[in-house]
Design a protein around this motif. Sequence first.
Motif, PDB file in Angstrom:
ATOM      1  N   ALA A 101     108.141 -51.841  -4.881  1.00  9.24           N
ATOM      2  CA  ALA A 101     109.999 -51.724  -3.982  1.00  9.24           C
ATOM      3  C   ALA A 101     109.500 -50.443  -2.973  1.00  9.24           C
ATOM      4  N   GLN A 102     108.939 -49.389  -3.549  1.00  6.35           N
ATOM      5  CA  GLN A 102     108.675 -48.037  -2.562  1.00  6.35           C
ATOM      6  C   GLN A 102     108.252 -48.592  -1.882  1.00  6.35           C
ATOM      7  N   VAL A 103     107.485 -49.402  -1.624  1.00  3.43           N
ATOM      8  CA  VAL A 103     106.166 -49.619   0.041  1.00  3.43           C
ATOM      9  C   VAL A 103     107.661 -49.982   0.919  1.00  3.43           C
ATOM     10  N   PRO A 104     107.986 -48.809   2.199  1.00  3.87           N
ATOM     11  CA  PRO A 104     107.951 -49.114   3.348  1.00  3.87           C
ATOM     12  C   PRO A 104     107.703 -50.386   3.605  1.00  3.87           C
ATOM     13  N   THR A 105     109.201 -50.828   4.623  1.00  5.11           N
ATOM     14  CA  THR A 105     108.642 -51.735   5.676  1.00  5.11           C
ATOM     15  C   THR A 105     109.244 -52.545   6.951  1.00  5.11           C
ATOM     16  N   HIS A 106     108.278 -52.746   7.700  1.00  5.98           N
ATOM     17  CA  HIS A 106     109.385 -53.007   9.206  1.00  5.98           C
ATOM     18  C   HIS A 106     108.308 -52.314   9.781  1.00  5.98           C
ATOM     19  N   ALA A 107     109.145 -51.412  10.692  1.00  3.80           N
ATOM     20  CA  ALA A 107     109.130 -49.655  11.382  1.00  3.80           C
ATOM     21  C   ALA A 107     108.819 -49.553  10.903  1.00  3.80           C
ATOM     22  N   GLU A 108     108.984 -48.862   9.489  1.00  4.87           N
ATOM     23  CA  GLU A 108     108.697 -47.656   8.468  1.00  4.87           C
ATOM     24  C   GLU A 108     107.242 -47.608   8.167  1.00  4.87           C
ATOM     25  N   TRP A 109     106.874 -49.465   7.882  1.00 11.04           N
ATOM     26  CA  TRP A 109     105.187 -49.811   7.837  1.00 11.04           C
ATOM     27  C   TRP A 109     104.498 -48.482   8.696  1.00 11.04           C
ATOM     28  N   LYS A 110     104.929 -49.164   9.689  1.00 13.18           N
ATOM     29  CA  LYS A 110     103.896 -48.895  11.501  1.00 13.18           C
ATOM     30  C   LYS A 110     104.126 -47.215  11.151  1.00 13.18           C
ATOM     31  N   ALA A 111     105.241 -46.957  11.118  1.00 12.83           N
ATOM     32  CA  ALA A 111     104.667 -45.458  11.563  1.00 12.83           C
ATOM     33  C   ALA A 111     104.097 -44.222  10.049  1.00 12.83           C
ATOM     34  N   LEU A 112     104.028 -45.590   9.567  1.00 12.40           N
ATOM     35  CA  LEU A 112     102.961 -44.408   8.271  1.00 12.40           C
ATOM     36  C   LEU A 112     102.078 -43.949   8.903  1.00 12.40           C
ATOM     37  N   GLU A 113     101.336 -43.123   8.359  1.00  5.73           N
ATOM     38  CA  GLU A 113     100.353 -43.141   8.374  1.00  5.73           C
ATOM     39  C   GLU A 113      98.796 -44.252   8.125  1.00  5.73           C
ATOM     40  N   LYS A 114      97.873 -43.662   8.855  1.00  3.50           N
ATOM     41  CA  LYS A 114      96.384 -44.577   7.820  1.00  3.50           C
ATOM     42  C   LYS A 114      96.435 -44.689   7.039  1.00  3.50           C
ATOM     43  N   SER A 115      96.371 -43.583   6.080  1.00 11.44           N
ATOM     44  CA  SER A 115      95.345 -43.484   5.039  1.00 11.44           C
ATOM     45  C   SER A 115      96.950 -43.726   4.108  1.00 11.44           C
ATOM     46  N   VAL A 116      98.447 -43.097   4.316  1.00  7.67           N
ATOM     47  CA  VAL A 116      99.188 -44.037   3.415  1.00  7.67           C
ATOM     48  C   VAL A 116      98.687 -44.968   3.511  1.00  7.67           C
ATOM     49  N   ARG A 117      99.111 -46.252   4.931  1.00  7.93           N
ATOM     50  CA  ARG A 117      98.794 -47.621   4.536  1.00  7.93           C
ATOM     51  C   ARG A 117      97.427 -47.886   3.538  1.00  7.93           C
ATOM     52  N   ARG A 118      96.612 -47.670   3.827  1.00  5.81           N
ATOM     53  CA  ARG A 118      95.229 -47.575   2.497  1.00  5.81           C
ATOM     54  C   ARG A 118      95.288 -47.268   1.352  1.00  5.81           C
ATOM     55  N   GLN A 119      95.866 -46.787   1.521  1.00  8.40           N
ATOM     56  CA  GLN A 119      97.060 -46.448  -0.694  1.00  8.40           C
ATOM     57  C   GLN A 119      97.488 -47.630  -0.879  1.00  8.40           C
ATOM     58  N   HIS A 120      98.557 -48.147   0.177  1.00  9.24           N
ATOM     59  CA  HIS A 120      99.061 -49.387  -0.441  1.00  9.24           C
ATOM     60  C   HIS A 120      98.750 -49.961  -0.410  1.00  9.24           C
ATOM     61  N   GLU A 121      98.164 -50.633   0.912  1.00 14.53           N
ATOM     62  CA  GLU A 121      96.877 -52.344   0.378  1.00 14.53           C
ATOM     63  C   GLU A 121      95.953 -51.484  -0.324  1.00 14.53           C
ATOM     64  N   GLN A 122      95.628 -50.885  -1.156  1.00 14.50           N
ATOM     65  CA  GLN A 122      94.594 -50.362  -2.344  1.00 14.50           C
ATOM     66  C   GLN A 122      95.287 -51.553  -2.802  1.00 14.50           C
ATOM     67  N   HIS A 123      96.459 -50.047  -3.582  1.00 15.59           N
ATOM     68  CA  HIS A 123      97.922 -50.831  -4.510  1.00 15.59           C
ATOM     69  C   HIS A 123      97.739 -51.939  -4.375  1.00 15.59           C
ATOM     70  N   PHE A 124      97.756 -53.285  -3.254  1.00 21.03           N
ATOM     71  CA  PHE A 124      98.543 -54.082  -2.960  1.00 21.03           C
ATOM     72  C   PHE A 124      97.601 -55.225  -3.867  1.00 21.03           C
ATOM     73  N   SER A 125      96.073 -55.019  -3.636  1.00 24.64           N
ATOM     74  CA  SER A 125      94.466 -55.771  -4.037  1.00 24.64           C
ATOM     75  C   SER A 125      94.594 -55.558  -5.304  1.00 24.64           C
ATOM     76  N   GLU A 126      95.048 -54.279  -6.332  1.00 25.82           N
ATOM     77  CA  GLU A 126      94.875 -54.352  -7.429  1.00 25.82           C
ATOM     78  C   GLU A 126      96.048 -55.534  -7.725  1.00 25.82           C
ATOM     79  N   LEU A 127      96.713 -55.728  -7.394  1.00 29.26           N
ATOM     80  CA  LEU A 127      98.106 -56.216  -7.866  1.00 29.26           C
ATOM     81  C   LEU A 127      97.781 -57.140  -7.504  1.00 29.26           C
ATOM     82  N   GLU A 128      97.281 -57.707  -6.995  1.00 28.58           N
ATOM     83  CA  GLU A 128      96.542 -59.107  -6.138  1.00 28.58           C
ATOM     84  C   GLU A 128      96.635 -59.501  -7.283  1.00 28.58           C
TER      85      GLU A 128
END
Length: 154
Positions: A101-128
């Motif tokens: 729920a706290q993960v930004p979407t759309h334009a906010e996602w694209k505006a994130l720094e790559k390192s923050v995006r990678r952290q979220h993506e890592q979290h997504f992988s763990e959840l998956e």
Amino acid sequence: MNNLTLLALITSAALITALALYALYLWRRVWAKEKTQTEALNAQRERIGGDLQILASSLLDGQLPLIEGAIRIKVLLDNYDSTLSQNPRCEVFHQLFVATAQVPTHAEWKALEKSVRRQHEQHFSELELQHKAAARTAARWLLDEALPVGRKHA
């Protein structure tokens, strides 16, 4: 009875008849509006049910990322049938929704720094990894048992 009394009775009867006809007219409008609303709700429910079948099927076929699919299914389930949404078999969709729920979407996602995006993506992988089997089981249950058979898209 005198003429005045007779005139008053006839006038009263005519007024009562006119009011009764007007009330009937108004009730018919209410019934027609209720029928239209019921038909619209049924059409919306059918559309959402079809969308749920497509999403569950896509999730099972691997055409839809698990996290995205779970979030979309959860939101549609809430709008489709709150009782079905609260079924323990659908709990995994709620868990994934809350976990992301706290993960930004759309334009906010694209505006994130790559390192923050990678952290979220890592979290997504763990959840998956943690919830993939349960999500697939829940999606299969939706298709096989919970949703009406009329519009299968699987």
